[in-house]
Motif scaffolding. Structure first.
Motif, PDB file in Angstrom:
ATOM      1  N   LEU A  25      -1.196 -10.695  -4.899  1.00 22.47           N
ATOM      2  CA  LEU A  25      -1.851  -9.758  -5.811  1.00 22.47           C
ATOM      3  C   LEU A  25      -0.871  -8.638  -6.130  1.00 22.47           C
ATOM      4  N   GLY A  26      -0.304  -8.690  -7.306  1.00 25.81           N
ATOM      5  CA  GLY A  26       0.520  -7.595  -7.812  1.00 25.81           C
ATOM      6  C   GLY A  26      -0.328  -6.841  -8.806  1.00 25.81           C
ATOM      7  N   ASP A 130      -9.043  -0.913  -2.930  1.00 27.12           N
ATOM      8  CA  ASP A 130      -7.666  -0.557  -2.607  1.00 27.12           C
ATOM      9  C   ASP A 130      -6.850  -1.044  -3.800  1.00 27.12           C
ATOM     10  N   THR A 131      -6.771  -0.208  -4.826  1.00 23.95           N
ATOM     11  CA  THR A 131      -6.144  -0.612  -6.081  1.00 23.95           C
ATOM     12  C   THR A 131      -5.039   0.365  -6.464  1.00 23.95           C
ATOM     13  N   GLY A 132      -4.196  -0.089  -7.406  1.00 23.21           N
ATOM     14  CA  GLY A 132      -3.117   0.750  -7.915  1.00 23.21           C
ATOM     15  C   GLY A 132      -1.877   0.667  -7.061  1.00 23.21           C
ATOM     16  N   GLY A 133      -1.068   1.689  -7.173  1.00 21.40           N
ATOM     17  CA  GLY A 133       0.196   1.703  -6.444  1.00 21.40           C
ATOM     18  C   GLY A 133       1.201   0.761  -7.078  1.00 21.40           C
ATOM     19  N   ASN A 134       2.208   0.379  -6.303  1.00 17.45           N
ATOM     20  CA  ASN A 134       3.242  -0.518  -6.828  1.00 17.45           C
ATOM     21  C   ASN A 134       3.658  -1.580  -5.817  1.00 17.45           C
ATOM     22  N   CYS A 135       2.723  -1.959  -4.923  1.00 18.29           N
ATOM     23  CA  CYS A 135       3.008  -2.952  -3.888  1.00 18.29           C
ATOM     24  C   CYS A 135       2.096  -4.160  -4.028  1.00 18.29           C
ATOM     25  N   GLY A 136       2.626  -5.304  -3.650  1.00 22.56           N
ATOM     26  CA  GLY A 136       1.829  -6.525  -3.623  1.00 22.56           C
ATOM     27  C   GLY A 136       0.903  -6.552  -2.420  1.00 22.56           C
ATOM     28  N   ARG A 137      -0.179  -7.336  -2.540  1.00 24.75           N
ATOM     29  CA  ARG A 137      -1.168  -7.409  -1.474  1.00 24.75           C
ATOM     30  C   ARG A 137      -1.595  -8.854  -1.223  1.00 24.75           C
ATOM     31  N   ILE A 150      -6.705  -6.272   4.129  1.00 26.85           N
ATOM     32  CA  ILE A 150      -5.703  -6.152   3.077  1.00 26.85           C
ATOM     33  C   ILE A 150      -4.348  -5.924   3.730  1.00 26.85           C
ATOM     34  N   ARG A 151      -3.421  -6.849   3.480  1.00 24.56           N
ATOM     35  CA  ARG A 151      -2.047  -6.699   3.954  1.00 24.56           C
ATOM     36  C   ARG A 151      -1.198  -6.272   2.769  1.00 24.56           C
ATOM     37  N   THR A 152      -0.527  -5.149   2.927  1.00 19.62           N
ATOM     38  CA  THR A 152       0.323  -4.610   1.872  1.00 19.62           C
ATOM     39  C   THR A 152       1.753  -4.556   2.378  1.00 19.62           C
ATOM     40  N   ASN A 154       5.098  -3.460   3.524  1.00 16.35           N
ATOM     41  CA  ASN A 154       5.584  -2.208   4.131  1.00 16.35           C
ATOM     42  C   ASN A 154       4.495  -1.204   4.498  1.00 16.35           C
ATOM     43  N   GLN A 155       3.218  -1.599   4.418  1.00 18.76           N
ATOM     44  CA  GLN A 155       2.150  -0.640   4.752  1.00 18.76           C
ATOM     45  C   GLN A 155       1.157  -1.194   5.777  1.00 18.76           C
ATOM     46  N   GLY A 156       1.412  -2.387   6.281  1.00 14.50           N
ATOM     47  CA  GLY A 156       0.549  -2.926   7.316  1.00 14.50           C
ATOM     48  C   GLY A 156      -0.766  -3.452   6.791  1.00 14.50           C
ATOM     49  N   VAL A 157      -1.784  -3.449   7.681  1.00 14.47           N
ATOM     50  CA  VAL A 157      -3.102  -4.030   7.367  1.00 14.47           C
ATOM     51  C   VAL A 157      -4.140  -2.928   7.384  1.00 14.47           C
ATOM     52  N   LYS A 158      -5.073  -2.998   6.428  1.00 13.32           N
ATOM     53  CA  LYS A 158      -6.226  -2.103   6.466  1.00 13.32           C
ATOM     54  C   LYS A 158      -7.473  -2.912   6.230  1.00 13.32           C
ATOM     55  N   GLU A 159      -8.601  -2.369   6.644  1.00  9.24           N
ATOM     56  CA  GLU A 159      -9.891  -3.027   6.490  1.00  9.24           C
ATOM     57  C   GLU A 159     -10.764  -2.244   5.534  1.00  9.24           C
ATOM     58  N   LEU A 160     -11.435  -2.977   4.662  1.00  9.31           N
ATOM     59  CA  LEU A 160     -12.434  -2.375   3.783  1.00  9.31           C
ATOM     60  C   LEU A 160     -13.768  -3.037   4.090  1.00  9.31           C
TER      61      LEU A 160
END
Length: 160
Positions: A25-26, A130-137, A150-152, A154-160
């Motif tokens: 997801l880019g 968790d939208t926007g920015g400039n990183c793939g997910r 959600i794995r991004t 260089n930003q690790g994992v977060k939960e929604l």
């Protein structure tokens, strides 16, 4: 437990205890729907905002305005209750910098806006995004709990 994969411009559903995942997801948006009562999750990997951009055969899963209604229909057919559905969104990044500020180059933000519009028209509340920015997910939904991982890059994992 199986992991059901959703490709680009694709959609699918998962019932508990299975998980459903999409990668890459880019500027695309991962739209996740979940019925907590019936433990059914659905995911669409939306590439473009509107099917009016289509030339030739229409891939329903590719566009926000056609993928979301199709996903709802598939989930209802699998036993989900439309009135119990909630949504979560991820992706919609602006992957490249452009020297000209053209609306046509804002694919990620336009995809997010189109997904929100389609969900609003379907009266499905968006609980998290968790939208926007400039990183793939990469995203993965647990159809038992409704938790979206959600794995991004260089930003690790977060939960929604």
């Amino acid at each position: 437990m199986n992991v059901i994969k959703v490709g680009m411009a694709d959609l699918n559903i998962a019932k508990s205890p299975d998980r459903i995942r999409t990668t890459g997801l880019g500027s695309c948006v991962g739209v996740v729907l979940f019925d907590n009562q019936n433990k059914i999750g659905g995911m669409a990997h939306v590439m473009l905002p509107d099917s009016s951009l289509s030339k030739g055969m229409l891939n329903t899963a590719k566009y926000a305005n056609t993928a979301i209604p199709k996903l709802i229909e598939d989930m209802e057919r699998a036993g989900a209750n439309r009135r119990k559905l909630i949504a979560k969104l991820a992706g919609g990044a602006q992957m490249f910098a452009f020297s000209v500020a053209s609306d046509a180059m804002r694919i990620g933000p336009r995809n997010v806006e189109a997904c929100k519009l389609a969900l609003n028209e379907a009266r499905i509340p968006i609980l998290a995004e968790d939208t926007g920015g400039n990183c793939g997910r990469t995203i993965e939904l647990d159809s038992c709990t409704g938790i979206l991982n959600i794995r991004t890059v260089n930003q690790g994992v977060k939960e929604l």
